[in-house]
Design a protein around this motif. Structure first.
Motif, PDB file in Angstrom:
ATOM      1  N   ARG A  81      35.974 101.174 109.058  1.00 33.77           N
ATOM      2  CA  ARG A  81      37.363 101.071 108.617  1.00 33.77           C
ATOM      3  C   ARG A  81      37.438 100.844 107.109  1.00 33.77           C
ATOM      4  NH1 ARG A  81      38.620  97.375 111.654  1.00 33.77           N
ATOM      5  NH2 ARG A  81      38.626  95.605 110.225  1.00 33.77           N
ATOM      6  N   ASP A  84      36.749 103.953 105.186  1.00 37.85           N
ATOM      7  CA  ASP A  84      37.686 105.029 105.540  1.00 37.85           C
ATOM      8  C   ASP A  84      37.088 106.071 106.487  1.00 37.85           C
ATOM      9  OD1 ASP A  84      40.068 104.242 104.471  1.00 37.85           O
ATOM     10  OD2 ASP A  84      39.875 105.355 102.606  1.00 37.85           O
ATOM     11  N   ARG A  87      39.481 106.479 109.381  1.00 31.45           N
ATOM     12  CA  ARG A  87      40.654 107.289 109.017  1.00 31.45           C
ATOM     13  C   ARG A  87      40.323 108.780 109.099  1.00 31.45           C
ATOM     14  NH1 ARG A  87      42.489 109.737 104.544  1.00 31.45           N
ATOM     15  NH2 ARG A  87      40.732 108.948 103.314  1.00 31.45           N
ATOM     16  N   MET A  88      39.119 109.135 108.634  1.00 32.15           N
ATOM     17  CA  MET A  88      38.715 110.539 108.698  1.00 32.15           C
ATOM     18  C   MET A  88      38.505 110.986 110.138  1.00 32.15           C
ATOM     19  SD  MET A  88      36.247 111.028 105.362  1.00 32.15           S
ATOM     20  CE  MET A  88      35.240 109.547 105.619  1.00 32.15           C
ATOM     21  N   ARG A  90      40.109 109.780 112.630  1.00 35.68           N
ATOM     22  CA  ARG A  90      41.460 109.877 113.199  1.00 35.68           C
ATOM     23  C   ARG A  90      42.097 111.226 112.871  1.00 35.68           C
ATOM     24  NH1 ARG A  90      46.466 105.676 111.966  1.00 35.68           N
ATOM     25  NH2 ARG A  90      47.725 106.235 113.803  1.00 35.68           N
ATOM     26  N   MET A  91      41.792 111.751 111.686  1.00 36.92           N
ATOM     27  CA  MET A  91      42.355 113.037 111.263  1.00 36.92           C
ATOM     28  C   MET A  91      41.633 114.214 111.919  1.00 36.92           C
ATOM     29  SD  MET A  91      42.798 112.091 107.222  1.00 36.92           S
ATOM     30  CE  MET A  91      43.297 113.751 106.763  1.00 36.92           C
ATOM     31  N   ARG A 246      42.405  99.009 114.880  1.00 33.99           N
ATOM     32  CA  ARG A 246      43.026  99.563 113.676  1.00 33.99           C
ATOM     33  C   ARG A 246      42.149 100.685 113.116  1.00 33.99           C
ATOM     34  NH1 ARG A 246      43.539  95.354 109.283  1.00 33.99           N
ATOM     35  NH2 ARG A 246      41.615  94.522 110.194  1.00 33.99           N
ATOM     36  N   TRP A 247      42.782 101.817 112.787  1.00 34.46           N
ATOM     37  CA  TRP A 247      42.046 102.913 112.162  1.00 34.46           C
ATOM     38  C   TRP A 247      41.826 102.649 110.675  1.00 34.46           C
ATOM     39  CZ3 TRP A 247      39.928 106.672 115.073  1.00 34.46           C
ATOM     40  CH2 TRP A 247      40.441 106.912 116.333  1.00 34.46           C
ATOM     41  N   THR A 248      42.764 101.956 110.044  1.00 31.69           N
ATOM     42  CA  THR A 248      42.682 101.654 108.616  1.00 31.69           C
ATOM     43  C   THR A 248      42.920 100.161 108.421  1.00 31.69           C
ATOM     44  OG1 THR A 248      45.038 102.020 108.162  1.00 31.69           O
ATOM     45  CG2 THR A 248      43.586 103.951 108.067  1.00 31.69           C
ATOM     46  N   LYS A 249      42.882  99.703 107.167  1.00 32.52           N
ATOM     47  CA  LYS A 249      43.101  98.282 106.891  1.00 32.52           C
ATOM     48  C   LYS A 249      44.527  97.859 107.224  1.00 32.52           C
ATOM     49  CE  LYS A 249      39.687  97.630 103.218  1.00 32.52           C
ATOM     50  NZ  LYS A 249      39.465  97.209 101.801  1.00 32.52           N
ATOM     51  N   THR A 250      45.453  98.787 107.222  1.00 32.52           N
ATOM     52  CA  THR A 250      46.846  98.422 107.427  1.00 32.52           C
ATOM     53  C   THR A 250      47.405  98.840 108.768  1.00 32.52           C
ATOM     54  OG1 THR A 250      47.533 100.483 106.328  1.00 32.52           O
ATOM     55  CG2 THR A 250      47.328  98.509 104.962  1.00 32.52           C
ATOM     56  N   SER A 251      46.696  99.724 109.483  1.00 31.46           N
ATOM     57  CA  SER A 251      47.241 100.185 110.766  1.00 31.46           C
ATOM     58  C   SER A 251      46.143 100.655 111.689  1.00 31.46           C
ATOM     59  CB  SER A 251      48.232 101.346 110.540  1.00 31.46           C
ATOM     60  OG  SER A 251      47.582 102.459 109.960  1.00 31.46           O
TER      61      SER A 251
END
Length: 251
Positions: A81, A84, A87-88, A90-91, A246-251
């Motif tokens: 996380r 990132d 996040r990648m 997740r995309m 969480r996928w990222t630090k904020t969500s």
């Protein structure tokens, strides 16, 4: 190559590169087994008639496998996380089940190797802890235990944002749980209130089921009760993990 296979292969390569972690993951439970075997050889728990080693050997194995599952997924999710990587992922078309499933396979392999080494040593003449008719039951018990503590690791890896916080939270939960659930000291020699408190800890059920499988203490109903307790904790911790992920630090 599928997303699941790619994540599993990447996780394996990352894990075997850290030789120090690999060594202590497998050697730590064995060191405890040998130490406790030398200290408590020939000594019984007065109220039960079973040896101290029959309690501590099962508890050390349970704790070692649980620790590996918790720390393995916890550190990985936190680091992915922060970097990132999640996040990648997740995309990409990769679903969350591939992320968690790949880590489960790695945790299962680690737990299988830990158990095999441990059982091999425990069957030596100096220990003699493993009845021939019971040890295969260790396989389904370990699978359930790994799933349970993998879910706990997902929760920790989802709320922590630094390696220090992962280690702090995991140790805060796992070390007291080890002492209060009978991993290092027999619950039979503990106060009644402490035995009741241990019923709300998943490690207690893993200890009981592993003990019944590894040393023959108790009967099949004790193993079944331990597995049922692990299943309940898996459902509860899994639900919390899905909410906390969480996928990222904020969500």
């Amino acid at each position: 190559m599928s997303a699941y296979s790619a994540l599993t292969a990447a996780g394996y390569r990352a894990q075997v590169r850290d030789r120090t972690t690999v060594f202590f993951t497998f050697a730590f439970p064995l060191i405890f087994l040998v130490v406790f075997g030398l200290i408590f050889r020939g000594r019984d728990v007065e109220e039960s008639g079973y040896s101290y080693l029959s309690y501590t050997a099962s508890g050390v194995l349970s704790w070692g496998v649980a620790n590996a599952a918790v720390f393995g997924i916890g550190f990985t999710l936190m680091q992915w996380r922060v970097d990132d990587i999640l996040r990648m992922i997740r995309m990409s078309p990769a679903p969350l089940s591939s992320v968690i499933g790949s880590r489960f396979v790695l945790a299962l392999v680690v737990g299988a190797v830990q158990s095999a080494l441990f059982v091999g040593v425990a069957m030596l003449p100096g220990f003699g802890l493993v009845p021939d008719s019971r040890w295969p039951l260790l396989i389904p018990v370990m699978v359930l235990g790994i799933i349970t503590f993998l879910m706990l690791g997902v929760i920790i890896g989802s709320v922590a944002d630094t390696p220090e916080s992962v280690a702090g939270i995991a140790n805060f939960l796992m070390l007291p749980m080890a002492f209060l659930s009978g991993s290092f000291f027999p619950l039979d020699s503990m106060p009644d209130w402490l035995r009741k408190l241990s019923l709300v800890m998943p490690l207690r059920y893993l200890n009981d089921a592993v003990s019944g499988s590894l040393t023959g203490r108790g009967d099949l109903s004790d193993i079944a009760t331990g597995c049922a307790g692990l299943l309940v904790f898996t459902v509860v911790l899994g639900a919390v993990a899905m909410r906390a992920f969480r996928w990222t630090k904020t969500s």
